[in-house]
Design a protein around this motif. Sequence first.
Motif, short mmCIF file in Angstrom:
data_model
loop_
_atom_site.label_atom_id
_atom_site.label_comp_id
_atom_site.label_asym_id
_atom_site.label_seq_id
_atom_site.Cartn_x
_atom_site.Cartn_y
_atom_site.Cartn_z
N GLY A 1 -26.29 -1.73 -1.78
CA GLY A 1 -26.46 -1.47 -0.35
C GLY A 1 -27.53 -0.43 -0.11
N THR A 2 -27.71 -0.10 1.17
CA THR A 2 -28.68 0.91 1.58
C THR A 2 -28.02 1.84 2.58
N TRP A 3 -28.20 3.14 2.37
CA TRP A 3 -27.62 4.16 3.24
C TRP A 3 -28.69 5.18 3.58
N VAL A 4 -28.68 5.65 4.83
CA VAL A 4 -29.59 6.71 5.25
C VAL A 4 -28.74 7.95 5.52
N SER A 5 -29.02 9.02 4.80
CA SER A 5 -28.26 10.25 4.93
C SER A 5 -28.71 11.01 6.18
N PRO A 6 -27.81 11.25 7.15
CA PRO A 6 -28.21 11.94 8.37
C PRO A 6 -28.55 13.41 8.16
N TYR A 7 -28.13 14.01 7.05
CA TYR A 7 -28.41 15.43 6.82
C TYR A 7 -29.85 15.67 6.43
N PRO B 1 -21.96 5.91 -7.55
CA PRO B 1 -21.19 6.59 -6.50
C PRO B 1 -21.54 8.06 -6.33
N SER B 2 -21.99 8.70 -7.41
CA SER B 2 -22.28 10.13 -7.34
C SER B 2 -23.50 10.45 -6.49
N GLU B 3 -24.31 9.44 -6.14
CA GLU B 3 -25.48 9.67 -5.31
C GLU B 3 -25.11 10.00 -3.87
N LEU B 4 -23.95 9.51 -3.42
CA LEU B 4 -23.52 9.68 -2.04
C LEU B 4 -22.18 10.40 -1.97
N ASP B 5 -22.04 11.23 -0.97
CA ASP B 5 -20.77 11.89 -0.68
C ASP B 5 -20.30 11.47 0.69
N VAL B 6 -18.99 11.40 0.87
CA VAL B 6 -18.41 11.30 2.20
C VAL B 6 -17.97 12.71 2.55
N ASP B 7 -18.72 13.31 3.47
CA ASP B 7 -18.54 14.72 3.80
C ASP B 7 -17.72 14.90 5.07
N HIS B 8 -16.91 15.96 5.09
CA HIS B 8 -16.25 16.37 6.32
C HIS B 8 -17.23 17.25 7.10
N VAL B 9 -17.66 16.79 8.26
CA VAL B 9 -18.67 17.53 9.03
C VAL B 9 -18.21 18.97 9.24
N VAL B 10 -17.01 19.16 9.75
CA VAL B 10 -16.37 20.48 9.72
C VAL B 10 -15.54 20.50 8.45
N PRO B 11 -15.98 21.24 7.44
CA PRO B 11 -15.32 21.20 6.13
C PRO B 11 -13.84 21.56 6.21
N VAL C 1 -23.46 11.02 3.25
CA VAL C 1 -24.67 11.81 3.05
C VAL C 1 -25.03 11.87 1.57
N THR C 2 -26.24 12.31 1.28
CA THR C 2 -26.61 12.49 -0.12
C THR C 2 -25.78 13.62 -0.74
N ALA C 3 -25.48 13.45 -2.00
CA ALA C 3 -24.71 14.48 -2.70
C ALA C 3 -25.46 15.81 -2.70
N LYS C 4 -26.78 15.74 -2.81
CA LYS C 4 -27.59 16.97 -2.85
C LYS C 4 -27.44 17.77 -1.56
N SER C 5 -27.52 17.09 -0.41
CA SER C 5 -27.41 17.81 0.85
C SER C 5 -26.00 18.36 1.05
N ALA D 1 -23.39 28.69 11.49
CA ALA D 1 -24.11 29.96 11.51
C ALA D 1 -24.82 30.20 10.18
N HIS D 2 -24.42 29.48 9.14
CA HIS D 2 -24.97 29.71 7.80
C HIS D 2 -25.66 28.50 7.21
N TRP D 3 -25.44 27.31 7.79
CA TRP D 3 -26.09 26.11 7.26
C TRP D 3 -26.25 25.09 8.36
N LEU D 4 -27.45 24.48 8.40
CA LEU D 4 -27.72 23.37 9.28
C LEU D 4 -28.50 22.31 8.49
N PRO D 5 -28.33 21.05 8.84
CA PRO D 5 -29.04 20.00 8.10
C PRO D 5 -30.54 20.08 8.33
N ALA D 6 -31.29 19.49 7.42
CA ALA D 6 -32.75 19.51 7.53
C ALA D 6 -33.23 18.74 8.73
#
Length: 208
Positions: free
Chosen positions: A93-99, A113-123, A153-157, A167-172
């Motif tokens: 498949g193809t995914w675009v990471s919003p971060y 699978p390790s290339e992508l994470d399912v992230d909780h926006v508010v951790p 999102v990408t695992a890196k982001s 206050a301490h992190w925002l996406p690129a």
Amino acid sequence: MSTRRWVALVAAASAIVLGGQWAVRQANEPAARQLPPTAASLTVAPEDTGAHYDRDAWGEWQYFDGGCDRRELLLRERGQNVVTGKACRVLAGTWVSPYDGVTVTATSGEFTPSELDVDHVVPLAEAERSGARTWTAEQRESYANDPAVLAVVTAKSNRSKGDQDVAHWLPAQGRCEYVRQWVEIKTRYHLTADQAEVNAIAAVLDHC
């Protein structure tokens, strides 16, 4: 409020992903009537630094009809040309990471699978510090599996973000959408925000 009613209220909101970014709309309410979230909608309070975060206390990915868990369903729903195999395993498949705007593409048999994470926006840890300490196990698991709280999102982001607040992190990129989603989640789940967080939210939204 009973747990049953709490869960029902949460389920009434649905997440719509557009162009790899986020929009949240209350069920059965026309989009035109939705006002954009603002910092003023949040309850300001110091972080609960005494809240002990234990990932295990938030449950596992829930399973649904067909034997797919929440992560697998999100990868299918938020990707393009997604191919799955047995037991809902994602093969391509193809995914675009919003971060960070990075496109992850895998042909059949090459998906890692390790290339992508399912992230909780508010951790989860941030939710714990923002008023979720008293939630029941059912409420925590419901939050952790709510599609409106999750982003592919990408695992890196995701590693760079960790459990930091805005206050301490925002996406690129996609900062306006990210902050609006943050405020919507915290408002809907009655989570608090500290003053530095509110200031950061206002600074971003002032330029959206």
